[in-house]
Design a protein around this motif. Structure first.
Motif, PDB file in Angstrom:
ATOM      1  N   GLU A  30      32.249  26.845  48.016  1.00  0.00           N
ATOM      2  CA  GLU A  30      33.592  27.317  47.672  1.00  0.00           C
ATOM      3  C   GLU A  30      33.927  28.616  48.392  1.00  0.00           C
ATOM      4  N   ASN A  60      36.776  27.755  34.123  1.00  0.00           N
ATOM      5  CA  ASN A  60      38.209  27.641  33.861  1.00  0.00           C
ATOM      6  C   ASN A  60      39.069  28.354  34.899  1.00  0.00           C
ATOM      7  N   GLN A  61      38.427  29.132  35.774  1.00  0.00           N
ATOM      8  CA  GLN A  61      39.172  29.817  36.822  1.00  0.00           C
ATOM      9  C   GLN A  61      39.215  28.953  38.081  1.00  0.00           C
ATOM     10  N   LYS A  62      40.411  28.735  38.576  1.00  0.00           N
ATOM     11  CA  LYS A  62      40.630  27.819  39.692  1.00  0.00           C
ATOM     12  C   LYS A  62      40.067  28.379  40.991  1.00  0.00           C
ATOM     13  N   LYS A  63      39.407  27.519  41.749  1.00  0.00           N
ATOM     14  CA  LYS A  63      38.904  27.920  43.062  1.00  0.00           C
ATOM     15  C   LYS A  63      40.072  28.019  44.044  1.00  0.00           C
ATOM     16  N   ARG A 118      38.253  36.503  40.925  1.00  0.00           N
ATOM     17  CA  ARG A 118      37.964  35.570  39.828  1.00  0.00           C
ATOM     18  C   ARG A 118      36.475  35.590  39.513  1.00  0.00           C
TER      19      ARG A 118
END
Length: 493
Positions: free
Chosen positions: A277, A309-312, A303
């Motif tokens: 990522e 729950n945190q979007k990449k 992040r």
């Protein structure tokens, strides 16, 4: 009778012993942040086959390695400023390297540095711990307040620690590794870099210097284990920016921004993980806070890498501005497949004068000599031109060395348009003010080439004598044609 008395005494003392054990073993995890100075992901665990880094490899195998981590800026004061607060340099106005102390801004109201967050949470904060105490931030920062000591041994019983240290061996000048030398003929050079005995030996010395940093990692881990705090310590190993080479440090290609990131914490990080990522150094603060069970301030722009729950992100961003007194400005956006660069001062050469680079990089002399002789191939000569293109676009999948600029290729027109839009949105969001007329015309002279061929040939010869034959390091002054005075300004050395 004697046995009964001893047993009774042990029974009485047991609660006290348990209490002492509870006091000496903190319920909160410790935190250790290790910075590899001026270094990219050139480690064996990242696929650099010629380097020997068993301790870093072991940390990666026991924790998680992030393959695509990038600094937000390609020089240490900017990279460290963003890492320390989790905010873009344009939000905190810390983008200019070598800001005079009386011109450094305060952090925005309510923003705290990473050591201050932990100090206010009851941690003992330590800087150095037997290694470099380098901080070098572009905002006002009272080191004596934020760090309560120079080693975590100064904490109270049962008190958790936050420790920060830098391993300096990978900063220029590279000293190499006499214990385990690397054969220069075996190293792999990027396509933008001339292949000569001098550049090969210099690169090998850099890799060897990283090997000595790895041995320091081994010693640090051994100490943590001896003191019984290894498993309860969050260990984060990263760098402030990319490797110190001509087209790397100070520039926003991958070599200037790509950094290692290894996170080790057995209770939260499963062993053997490697992530593809996109990550930036803005993510380090929220990730450490999350792992330590501390709240993440709402102002953070990064992040948490351990919060599912945190979007990449699809895009990450960065920029380059003043380096010492070399004025330039560029912005970049990166996806997994492409890098886009917007040159805000295309009238200036990439290799306009910079004292630090000309006195520290043997490969820069090689590039200048071959350029002035007309011997560089196009993929290398593009970096030596008198002007930069207004935009650059690279397909990382096909062109990992970023030498084939696709910005004028009609097949990539839609990709280019999307990058322009995304970069414009990001610049507005972080408060990027761009370039003022005063900045554009200021700084060291932008005259280019900075020296005639004869002078570069002499400098190259001095570097060859130093690197290849063990002679003294050359003393390289400023170009006399537009620097008649002899007084040197403070540089990145």
């Amino acid at each position: 009778m004697k046995i009964r008395i001893l047993a009774f005494a042990a029974l009485l003392l047991a609660p006290l012993a348990a209490l002492h054990a509870a006091e000496s073993t903190p319920s909160k995890p410790n935190v250790l942040l290790v910075i590899l100075e001026d270094w990219g992901p050139y480690l064996h665990c990242y696929g650099e086959s010629e380097i020997y880094t068993p301790n870093l490899d072991r940390m990666a195998s026991e924790g998680r390695l992030y393959k695509n981590c990038f600094s937000s800026g390609p020089v240490y004061s900017v990279g460290r400023s963003t890492l320390m607060v989790g905010l873009s340099q344009y939000t905190t106005h810390t983008e200019q390297h070598r800001t005079a102390p009386d011109q450094k801004p305060d952090l925005p109201k309510g923003v705290e540095s990473l050591p201050d967050l932990f100090r206010n949470a009851g941690y003992f904060t330590a800087l150095g711990c037997g290694y470099s105490r380098k901080v070098d931030l572009n905002f006002k920062f009272d080191e004596k307040v934020s760090y309560q000591g120079t080693d975590w041994s100064g904490r109270q019983p049962g008190q958790p620690f936050y420790a920060h240290l830098t391993l300096m061996q990978t900063h220029r000048a590279w000293k190499g590794d006499r214990q385990r030398p690397i054969d220069p003929t075996l190293v792999t050079l990027p396509l933008w870099y001339p292949d000569t005995p001098l550049t090969r030996k210099d690169w090998a010395l850099g890799l060897e210097s990283a090997q000595t940093s790895d041995r320091d990692i081994g010693n640090i881990v051994a100490r943590l284990k001896k003191e019984g705090v290894y498993d309860n310590t969050i260990i984060v190993i990263t760098a402030d920016h990319g490797i110190a080479l001509p087209r790397a440090k100070q520039f926003i290609y991958d070599e200037g921004l790509h950094i290692p990131l290894i996170i080790h914490y057995p209770s939260r990080i499963a062993p053997g993980g490697a992530s593809d990522e996109l990550v930036t150094n803005l993510d380090i603060v929220p990730t450490i806070l999350d792992l330590a069970g501390m709240p993440r301030p709402a102002y953070l722009q990064g992040r948490s890498l351990v919060d599912p729950n945190q979007k990449k992100p699809e895009y990450i961003f960065g920029g380059r501005d003043k380096m010492d007194d070399t004025h330039d400005a560029c912005r970049t956006a990166r996806t997994l497949n492409f890098r886009y660069i917007l040159n805000l001062m295309p009238e200036r050469a990439y290799c306009q004068f910079n004292q630090y680079k000309e006195q520290s990089y043997p490969g820069l002399a090689v590039l200048n000599v071959l350029h002035l002789q007309g011997k560089l191939p196009p993929e290398q000569d593009a970096f030596m031109k008198e002007k930069k293109p207004a935009e650059e676009l690279y397909d990382i999948r096909k062109d990992p060395s970023e030498v084939n600029n696709l910005a004028d290729n009609p097949e990539y027109a839609e990709t280019l348009k999307e990058f322009r839009n995304r970069l414009t949105q990001w610049r507005a969001a972080v408060g990027d003010a761009g370039v003022t007329p005063e900045f554009r015309s200021g700084g060291w002279p932008g005259i280019y080439p900075t020296r005639p061929l004869a002078e570069w040939l002499s400098i190259e010869s001095m570097w060859e004598y130093h690197i290849l034959q063990g002679g003294p390091k050359p003393e390289i002054g400023r170009p006399p044609q537009f620097f008649p005075e002899t007084k040197y300004p403070k540089t990145d050395k």
